[in-house]
Design a protein around this motif. Structure first.
Motif, PDB file in Angstrom:
ATOM      1  N   LYS A 179       0.788  -1.231   0.000  1.00  0.00           N
ATOM      2  CA  LYS A 179       0.000   0.000   0.000  1.00  0.00           C
ATOM      3  C   LYS A 179       0.825   1.288   0.000  1.00  0.00           C
ATOM      4  O   LYS A 179       0.278   2.365   0.211  1.00  0.00           O
ATOM      5  N   HIS A 180       2.129   1.155  -0.254  1.00  0.00           N
ATOM      6  CA  HIS A 180       2.956   2.359  -0.304  1.00  0.00           C
ATOM      7  C   HIS A 180       3.641   2.509  -1.656  1.00  0.00           C
ATOM      8  O   HIS A 180       4.163   1.540  -2.200  1.00  0.00           O
ATOM      9  N   LEU A 181       3.672   3.736  -2.130  1.00  0.00           N
ATOM     10  CA  LEU A 181       4.414   4.071  -3.348  1.00  0.00           C
ATOM     11  C   LEU A 181       5.327   5.245  -3.030  1.00  0.00           C
ATOM     12  O   LEU A 181       5.099   5.953  -2.043  1.00  0.00           O
ATOM     13  N   MET A 206     -10.686   5.936   6.983  1.00  0.00           N
ATOM     14  CA  MET A 206     -10.221   4.550   6.824  1.00  0.00           C
ATOM     15  C   MET A 206     -11.204   3.769   5.972  1.00  0.00           C
ATOM     16  O   MET A 206     -12.399   4.071   5.928  1.00  0.00           O
ATOM     17  N   HIS A 207     -10.678   2.719   5.303  1.00  0.00           N
ATOM     18  CA  HIS A 207     -11.557   1.674   4.777  1.00  0.00           C
ATOM     19  C   HIS A 207     -10.944   0.383   5.284  1.00  0.00           C
ATOM     20  O   HIS A 207      -9.877  -0.031   4.824  1.00  0.00           O
ATOM     21  N   GLY A 208     -11.595  -0.241   6.261  1.00  0.00           N
ATOM     22  CA  GLY A 208     -10.973  -1.387   6.927  1.00  0.00           C
ATOM     23  C   GLY A 208      -9.672  -0.932   7.564  1.00  0.00           C
ATOM     24  O   GLY A 208      -9.650   0.041   8.319  1.00  0.00           O
ATOM     25  N   SER A 209      -8.560  -1.594   7.189  1.00  0.00           N
ATOM     26  CA  SER A 209      -7.283  -1.193   7.797  1.00  0.00           C
ATOM     27  C   SER A 209      -6.504  -0.231   6.904  1.00  0.00           C
ATOM     28  O   SER A 209      -5.371   0.117   7.223  1.00  0.00           O
ATOM     29  N   LEU A 210      -7.093   0.181   5.797  1.00  0.00           N
ATOM     30  CA  LEU A 210      -6.380   1.057   4.856  1.00  0.00           C
ATOM     31  C   LEU A 210      -6.723   2.526   5.114  1.00  0.00           C
ATOM     32  O   LEU A 210      -7.898   2.916   5.079  1.00  0.00           O
ATOM     33  N   GLU A 211      -5.674   3.330   5.347  1.00  0.00           N
ATOM     34  CA  GLU A 211      -5.899   4.775   5.505  1.00  0.00           C
ATOM     35  C   GLU A 211      -6.021   5.400   4.114  1.00  0.00           C
ATOM     36  O   GLU A 211      -5.124   5.250   3.286  1.00  0.00           O
ATOM     37  N   GLY A 259      -5.425   9.931  -0.906  1.00  0.00           N
ATOM     38  CA  GLY A 259      -4.564   9.258  -1.883  1.00  0.00           C
ATOM     39  C   GLY A 259      -5.404   8.625  -2.998  1.00  0.00           C
ATOM     40  O   GLY A 259      -6.258   7.783  -2.712  1.00  0.00           O
ATOM     41  N   LEU A 260      -5.164   9.043  -4.233  1.00  0.00           N
ATOM     42  CA  LEU A 260      -5.943   8.509  -5.358  1.00  0.00           C
ATOM     43  C   LEU A 260      -5.773   6.988  -5.469  1.00  0.00           C
ATOM     44  O   LEU A 260      -6.737   6.253  -5.663  1.00  0.00           O
ATOM     45  N   GLU A 261      -4.542   6.526  -5.332  1.00  0.00           N
ATOM     46  CA  GLU A 261      -4.291   5.090  -5.529  1.00  0.00           C
ATOM     47  C   GLU A 261      -4.959   4.272  -4.422  1.00  0.00           C
ATOM     48  O   GLU A 261      -5.513   3.203  -4.683  1.00  0.00           O
ATOM     49  N   ARG A 262      -4.915   4.781  -3.193  1.00  0.00           N
ATOM     50  CA  ARG A 262      -5.569   4.050  -2.088  1.00  0.00           C
ATOM     51  C   ARG A 262      -7.078   4.017  -2.311  1.00  0.00           C
ATOM     52  O   ARG A 262      -7.732   3.013  -2.061  1.00  0.00           O
TER      53      ARG A 262
END
Ligand code: AMO
Length: 440
Positions: free
Chosen positions: A230-232, A358-363, A411-414
């Motif tokens: 999840k990181h770029l 958040m969406h689940g564990s994704l910020e 973040g667009l990608e997230r």
């Protein structure tokens, strides 16, 4: 096969999606890349892809000219071609019609077979696919992802425009860190040190003075040491900043933005979701708002050793996601864990007017109310061991009646990961950058 044909005066008259039975008997000029060549008892079928889908080109030995039949037989998959011919209604062909060619231009014959099939079957690791990304992006699933992204970007812009936000572009070469020094990329700016921007934070804040409501969709750079799903190192950041509002108002705006974006994508991209074999993401009526304090209490029920002020990522974040699987906000973070520009609460300064979406564990996003007093900003910079002198160019603006303001960075990608259900951020990034990848 020789590369013989030039475009010349050929221009497209129709896309694949327009090659339909009602054109029966009409002449068309169509272009695309060949995805399959098949010969069966003297009949050769070419399936050609263009940006709208596929069309079929058919020759029959004996009926079509020998030269054309022979030319059809030499075409390799992935070759770019142009076809001029007559449309024939035929139930079995894609869209119920095919093209009987009178002339074919081989515009650029494929010299190599891709190292993997773009039509399904087992795929190599994403890293192998990224090495030849332009070909990888010819896969149906990849096409679906980026069509969704295009709809998403249009939807975001519409949202901002409808609500009177002003679109801005801010510098990407900067002189000071905004989001902490560890993740900065240095660049030599003539003979002076400079950095790639981590976010448009300081500029978007300054721009509320003249414009009140601004948004930017642009690149941001993070020198992330760890290589995760999840990181770029280069992201597209969707930012807003607005005067005369606080973090509660901004959360409501962000919630409305997500609702519109997810709704537009679901309405316009049903074919794409079918190709991805996924359903559009569910968006609840109202996103839960959990305070950071409540989250810490929830984690304490499960394990000892977590204290107020600790981060809630990693296994704690995964656990939290089990009871909060969809969209929700974590609000009121410790002031010490947020950047210098986030406003501490007046009645309880160790807590800040801040949130993460958040969406689940994704910020997906973070934001907050900003500090507007220059002296308070200087204090916050010092608390965070930053040098106020380095930020003088920014602090100066605060001498001229900076209005109260708040904003977020998303973040667009997230967001794309969430909307498409992809687990690796690289799948939703055309040309991802990370510690090990700078090409293509
Ligand atoms: P933050 O640093 O939380 O906040 O970044 C905002 C959002 O950007 C995305 N993001 C990333 N996505 C992929 N890879 C990365 N390395 C990466 N880093 C960040 C996340 C994150 O939530 N200036 C503030 C925002 C504000 O307060 O307005 C900021 O940049 O989705």
């Amino acid at each position: 096969m020789k590369s013989e044909d030039e475009l010349g005066d050929w221009r497209r008259t129709h896309y694949s999606s327009q090659v339909t039975p009602d054109l029966d008997g009409k002449e068309v000029t169509v272009f695309g890349w060949v995805s399959s060549v098949r010969t069966q008892g003297g009949i050769t079928f070419l399936i050609v892809n263009d940006k709208e889908g596929i069309f079929q080109v058919t020759t029959i030995r004996g009926k079509s000219s020998d030269a054309l039949v022979e030319k059809m037989g030499t075409i390799a998959e992935q070759t770019s071609i142009g076809v001029r011919g007559i449309v024939k209604k035929i139930a079995k062909a894609p869209n119920g019609a095919e093209v009987i060619p009178t002339e074919i231009k081989i515009l650029n014959p494929a010299k190599k077979k891709p190292p993997f099939s773009v039509f399904g079957g087992a795929l190599p690791s994403i890293d192998k696919r990224l090495d030849i990304r332009a070909v990888d992006l010819r896969r149906e699933k990849a096409q679906a992802i980026f069509r969704i992204q295009s709809v998403l970007l249009r939807s975001l812009r519409e949202f901002f425009m409808e609500r009177g936000y002003f679109e801005v572009r801010t510098p990407k070469l900067i002189s000071t860190a905004t989001e902490g020094g560890a993740s900065l990329f240095s660049v030599l700016y003539y003979n002076r040190p400079s950095f790639l921007t981590q976010s448009p934070q300081l500029y978007k804040e300054e721009l509320v003075m003249p414009f009140e409501k601004v948004f930017e969709i642009g690149p941001a750079f993070r020198a992330e040491e760890s290589r995760t799903q999840k990181h770029l190192s280069e992201i597209t950041s969707i930012d807003i900043e607005e005067a005369y509002v606080d973090y509660q108002d901004i959360m409501a705006t962000l919630e409305a933005l997500i609702r519109k974006a997810a709704g537009d994508v679901a309405d316009s991209c049903s074919k794409e979701f079918e190709k991805l074999k996924r359903a559009p993401v569910e968006v609840p009526g109202r996103f839960d708002r959990l305070t950071y304090g409540a989250v810490i209490k929830e984690i304490t029920k499960r394990r000892d050793g977590i204290a107020w002020g600790d981060d809630v990522t990693g296994p704690d974040g995964e656990e939290l996601a089990k009871s909060h699987p969809g969209f929700y906000f974590i609000t009121d973070w410790p002031t010490s864990s947020k950047p210098f520009y986030i406003k501490p609460k007046t009645a309880e300064p160790k807590v800040s007017e801040s949130f993460d979406l958040m969406h689940g564990s994704l910020e997906l996003a973070s934001g907050g109310t900003r500090v507007t007093s220059k002296s308070a900003l200087v204090k916050r910079l010092k608390d965070q061991k930053l040098k106020p002198q380095a930020f003088e160019y920014h602090l100066d603006a605060f001498d001229y009646g900076m209005p109260p303001h708040a904003g977020f960075g998303l973040g667009l990608e997230r967001l794309m990961m969430t909307l498409t259900g992809e687990e690796n951020i690289r799948e939703v990034t055309l040309f991802p950058r990370d510690k090990l990848r700078l090409v293509p």
